[in-house]
Design an enzyme around this catalytic site. Structure first.
Site, PDB file in Angstrom:
ATOM      1  N   LYS A 101       0.817  -1.220   0.000  1.00 52.77           N
ATOM      2  CA  LYS A 101       0.000   0.000   0.000  1.00 52.77           C
ATOM      3  C   LYS A 101       0.844   1.260   0.000  1.00 52.77           C
ATOM      4  O   LYS A 101       0.603   2.185  -0.788  1.00 52.77           O
ATOM      5  CB  LYS A 101      -0.930  -0.023   1.205  1.00 52.77           C
ATOM      6  CG  LYS A 101      -1.749   1.248   1.401  1.00 52.77           C
ATOM      7  CD  LYS A 101      -2.715   1.082   2.554  1.00 52.77           C
ATOM      8  CE  LYS A 101      -2.019   0.796   3.866  1.00 52.77           C
ATOM      9  NZ  LYS A 101      -1.188   1.953   4.330  1.00 52.77           N
TER      10      LYS A 101
ATOM     11  N   ARG B 180      12.376  -6.602  11.310  1.00 55.69           N
ATOM     12  CA  ARG B 180      11.751  -6.033  12.499  1.00 55.69           C
ATOM     13  C   ARG B 180      11.356  -7.134  13.479  1.00 55.69           C
ATOM     14  O   ARG B 180      10.961  -8.229  13.078  1.00 55.69           O
ATOM     15  CB  ARG B 180      10.488  -5.245  12.109  1.00 55.69           C
ATOM     16  CG  ARG B 180      10.789  -3.938  11.469  1.00 55.69           C
ATOM     17  CD  ARG B 180       9.582  -3.195  10.945  1.00 55.69           C
ATOM     18  NE  ARG B 180       8.298  -3.560  11.537  1.00 55.69           N
ATOM     19  CZ  ARG B 180       7.163  -2.906  11.281  1.00 55.69           C
ATOM     20  NH1 ARG B 180       7.151  -1.885  10.451  1.00 55.69           N
ATOM     21  NH2 ARG B 180       6.034  -3.281  11.827  1.00 55.69           N
TER      22      ARG B 180
ATOM     23  N   ARG C  38      -8.439   4.882   9.343  1.00 57.29           N
ATOM     24  CA  ARG C  38      -8.306   3.492   9.763  1.00 57.29           C
ATOM     25  C   ARG C  38      -9.549   2.987  10.494  1.00 57.29           C
ATOM     26  O   ARG C  38      -9.709   1.780  10.670  1.00 57.29           O
ATOM     27  CB  ARG C  38      -7.101   3.321  10.691  1.00 57.29           C
ATOM     28  CG  ARG C  38      -5.754   3.415   9.989  1.00 57.29           C
ATOM     29  CD  ARG C  38      -4.634   3.092  10.934  1.00 57.29           C
ATOM     30  NE  ARG C  38      -3.326   3.202  10.310  1.00 57.29           N
ATOM     31  CZ  ARG C  38      -2.736   2.250   9.618  1.00 57.29           C
ATOM     32  NH1 ARG C  38      -3.341   1.096   9.461  1.00 57.29           N
ATOM     33  NH2 ARG C  38      -1.541   2.447   9.089  1.00 57.29           N
TER      34      ARG C  38
ATOM     35  N   ARG D 132      10.046  -9.328   4.746  1.00 59.88           N
ATOM     36  CA  ARG D 132      10.376  -7.901   4.768  1.00 59.88           C
ATOM     37  C   ARG D 132      11.615  -7.611   5.610  1.00 59.88           C
ATOM     38  O   ARG D 132      11.826  -8.180   6.671  1.00 59.88           O
ATOM     39  CB  ARG D 132       9.194  -7.101   5.322  1.00 59.88           C
ATOM     40  CG  ARG D 132       9.451  -5.604   5.384  1.00 59.88           C
ATOM     41  CD  ARG D 132       8.202  -4.821   5.697  1.00 59.88           C
ATOM     42  NE  ARG D 132       7.681  -5.109   7.030  1.00 59.88           N
ATOM     43  CZ  ARG D 132       6.603  -4.522   7.537  1.00 59.88           C
ATOM     44  NH1 ARG D 132       5.927  -3.647   6.812  1.00 59.88           N
ATOM     45  NH2 ARG D 132       6.184  -4.835   8.753  1.00 59.88           N
TER      46      ARG D 132
ATOM     47  N   ARG E 168      -1.691  -8.887  13.640  1.00 62.78           N
ATOM     48  CA  ARG E 168      -1.916  -7.586  12.999  1.00 62.78           C
ATOM     49  C   ARG E 168      -2.915  -7.698  11.855  1.00 62.78           C
ATOM     50  O   ARG E 168      -3.758  -6.825  11.671  1.00 62.78           O
ATOM     51  CB  ARG E 168      -0.593  -7.004  12.491  1.00 62.78           C
ATOM     52  CG  ARG E 168       0.373  -6.613  13.581  1.00 62.78           C
ATOM     53  CD  ARG E 168       1.350  -5.545  13.123  1.00 62.78           C
ATOM     54  NE  ARG E 168       2.086  -5.874  11.929  1.00 62.78           N
ATOM     55  CZ  ARG E 168       3.216  -6.574  11.908  1.00 62.78           C
ATOM     56  NH1 ARG E 168       3.736  -7.040  13.046  1.00 62.78           N
ATOM     57  NH2 ARG E 168       3.858  -6.803  10.777  1.00 62.78           N
TER      58      ARG E 168
END
Length: 215
Positions: free
Chosen positions: A9, A154, A85, A122, A165
């Site tokens: 996104k 991360r 959101r 990622r 999430r």
């Protein structure tokens, strides 16, 4: 632009802003800028982040309102990334823009397992936040191509954390998607494929919405 994490996104929002030559407005960037500038809402954001708390909807809307009041967005328009959101944020945005409205809300969709795979791969620069992946690493030894910072995985990109999430995103976003769909403002975009292919789908949907609005 809406989309679960791993849908690309943020990258696609940047591409859209370049295509239409309009500002890219990310709430994450806004929070950092407002806090650094010590605007009234920036001070509130800094407080909530320092306390480890979620930034309340009214404060998020306030930070966005400060940005949308700037000249470039008034003259050119904008791409919103990461906002709204929640349903409360969507309602606040509608009040903020009235009597005008958004041209279109894009829901960038990919299967959950694809999002999980992408997020697991990622890697992120610790200095500037640029995203990479195992399949698209930086050019030299996990050193950021942009700033030379260290590129790492991360801590919250474990499979368990990612699934949590994604579940939270779907719970929060389902009412938002329905709200925009009821108002004829939603276009669901297939997020699978090469970045240029996804961008072409998004641009086609936006151009069609703009043409329809001005007929």
């Amino acid at each position: 632009v809406l989309g679960k994490q791993g849908a690309g996104k943020g990258t696609q929002c940047v591409r859209l802003s370049r295509h239409y030559v309009i500002p890219h407005i990310s709430t994450g960037d806004l929070f950092r800028t407002a806090a650094a500038a010590q605007t009234p809402y920036g001070k509130l954001v800094e407080h909530y982040i320092a306390e480890g708390e979620l930034v309340p909807d009214d404060v998020v809307i306030g930070v966005v309102a400060e940005r949308l009041a700037e000249d470039d967005t008034i003259r050119k328009g904008f791409v919103l990334d990461g906002f709204p959101r929640t349903l409360a944020q969507a309602e606040g945005l509608a009040e903020l823009l009235a009597p005008d409205d958004l041209d279109l809300v894009l829901d960038l969709e990919i299967p959950k397992e694809v999002a999980l795979a992408r997020l697991s791969e990622r890697r992120v620069c610790v200095s500037c936040g640029t995203n990479y992946s195992l399949s698209r690493p930086p050019k030299f030894d996990w050193t950021c191509d942009i700033c030379g910072g260290e590129v790492v995985q991360r801590e919250d990109d474990s499979e368990e954390a990612i699934r949590r999430r994604l579940m939270l995103y779907e719970e929060e976003t389902a009412p938002l998607v329905a709200w925009y769909e009821e108002r004829g403002k939603l276009a669901v975009i297939d997020g699978l494929g090469e970045p240029d292919e996804v961008q072409a789908r998004m641009v086609a949907a936006i151009d069609a919405a703009i043409r329809s609005r001005h007929q």
